[in-house]
Design an enzyme around this catalytic site. Sequence first.
Site, PDB file in Angstrom:
ATOM      1  N   SER A   1     -24.177  59.544 -19.134  1.00  0.00           N
ATOM      2  CA  SER A   1     -22.777  59.153 -18.914  1.00  0.00           C
ATOM      3  C   SER A   1     -22.635  57.787 -18.255  1.00  0.00           C
ATOM      4  CB  SER A   1     -22.070  60.211 -18.078  1.00  0.00           C
ATOM      5  OG  SER A   1     -22.792  60.421 -16.884  1.00  0.00           O
TER       6      SER A   1
ATOM      7  N   GLY B   1      -8.376  74.267 -17.995  1.00  0.00           N
ATOM      8  CA  GLY B   1      -7.670  73.824 -16.795  1.00  0.00           C
ATOM      9  C   GLY B   1      -7.732  74.874 -15.710  1.00  0.00           C
TER      10      GLY B   1
ATOM     11  N   GLY C   1     -18.499  72.905 -21.679  1.00  0.00           N
ATOM     12  CA  GLY C   1     -18.763  74.250 -21.181  1.00  0.00           C
ATOM     13  C   GLY C   1     -19.922  74.852 -21.936  1.00  0.00           C
TER      14      GLY C   1
ATOM     15  N   TYR D   1     -16.470  60.476 -16.470  1.00  0.00           N
ATOM     16  CA  TYR D   1     -17.659  61.314 -16.637  1.00  0.00           C
ATOM     17  C   TYR D   1     -17.563  62.374 -17.739  1.00  0.00           C
ATOM     18  CZ  TYR D   1     -21.286  64.677 -15.223  1.00  0.00           C
ATOM     19  OH  TYR D   1     -22.350  65.533 -15.206  1.00  0.00           O
TER      20      TYR D   1
END
Length: 470
Positions: free
Chosen positions: A293, A113, A38, A252
Amino acid sequence: MPGEIKGLNEECGIFGVWGHPDSAQLTYYGLHALQHRGQEGAGIVTTDGKQMKLHKGHGLINEVFSQNQLQELKGHASAGHVRYATAGDGGYENIQPLLFRSQTDSLALAHNGNLVNAQALKSQLEGQGSILTTTSDTEVVAHLIKRARHLPLDEAIMEALSMIKGAYAFLLMTENQMFVANDPRGLRPISLGQMGDAWVVSSETCGFDVIGATHEREVKPGELVVISNEGVEAKRYASPIQRTLCSMEYVYFSRPDSNLDGKNVHASRKRMGKALAKEAPVEADVVTGVPDSSISAAIGYAEESGIPYELGLIKNRYVGRTFIQPSQELREQGVKMKLSAVRGIVEGKRVVMVDDSIVRGTTSRRIVQMLKEAGASEVHVRIASPPIKNPCYYGIDTANSGELIASDRSVEEIEEQIGADSLTFLSPDGLNEAIYQGEESIEHGGCMACFTGNYPTEIYPNTAHPYEKL
Ligand code: SF4
């Protein structure tokens, strides 16, 4: 990892320390290691046993905190959060941890979440007179706890947790206690670590490594862990259900140096690449991965196929956060700025381009074009996960169904749209086997709902996709 160019974003990362005089500084380092989860806001709340202090703001962790601000956050315990705005908007009041003060005590909450019944609970709470001051799901939990405050705090928290549904890892803190909870299916990762006598909580194990803490264990599905100066106590608030950890964490989201349920993420991605090479072999000269990634899966593909791995694509590390711009035009511009094809490697070559996933397809189309412009004679795209056909309701921005290229197109149609000479995705069985290596069956492995449509929880009729405005 998130923060790249794909249009896939994790919701959040949480990190906490209990029992260390430099808890805020350690939490800052831990959040820095979780920054990929984030980039839109960050916060740290501390307690010295008497009072709690909070600092939070928009931006990256090093933009939000100066050394002076960190020094202001004195105390033996800290709870921190990095945020990608999902449910609720990106306003300051929604940046976490949220801190609720009352005349007797305070409660800080940080959440990773998404709750699938948040709308129903909000309506219920407002109908009963509660005034919600943020648009974040997390505040709903604070109100549910407050309503049960006739009970001891741990029981009030467990009562509140038993009412919410969806995916969540929670970190809660009062002046004298820290609480860590995982949802009954363990959809999001959350672990406990130790550093001397101090306890550490982190969304990913890479957060422990950066401060020299050791990983002790995962917080189990349906478990509430209570940490205080008296020690650590584990309680269960929901019956154990088979864990369905988000498979996209392996594909990922998580950092390659993190371990999820004891499995290293880089090693899991390599196995995905190997499985892909077995399922979808192709005659080619070089294998390249889309940084960062997909590098692990590309190495796996190269190892299994015997085709040499080369750095056919290079990432420009100093671009900043241009990719966050939501418009299509700016997103494509962001790809050009972030990646370059290496002409000296791909010119005249048949290239296998390994990527971890395809979301909207625009990035893949641009990268294929870039490789061809650099002289690649053929570009064979191999995706180390199945097609993403369904939205995620559990805190991952997989875009709305209408934007997902695989939601209503066949593999052949996607191949044509991205301009590849061939395109193959890893099968769901191949992904499951690469992650679990036979340790769990396909029926009981991780969540794969965005690939298969089999959601592990109920999805309420009014469950908004968290990325459509609530
Ligand atoms: S739907 Fe996909 S992204 Fe969402 S939790 Fe499940 S596997 Fe992860």
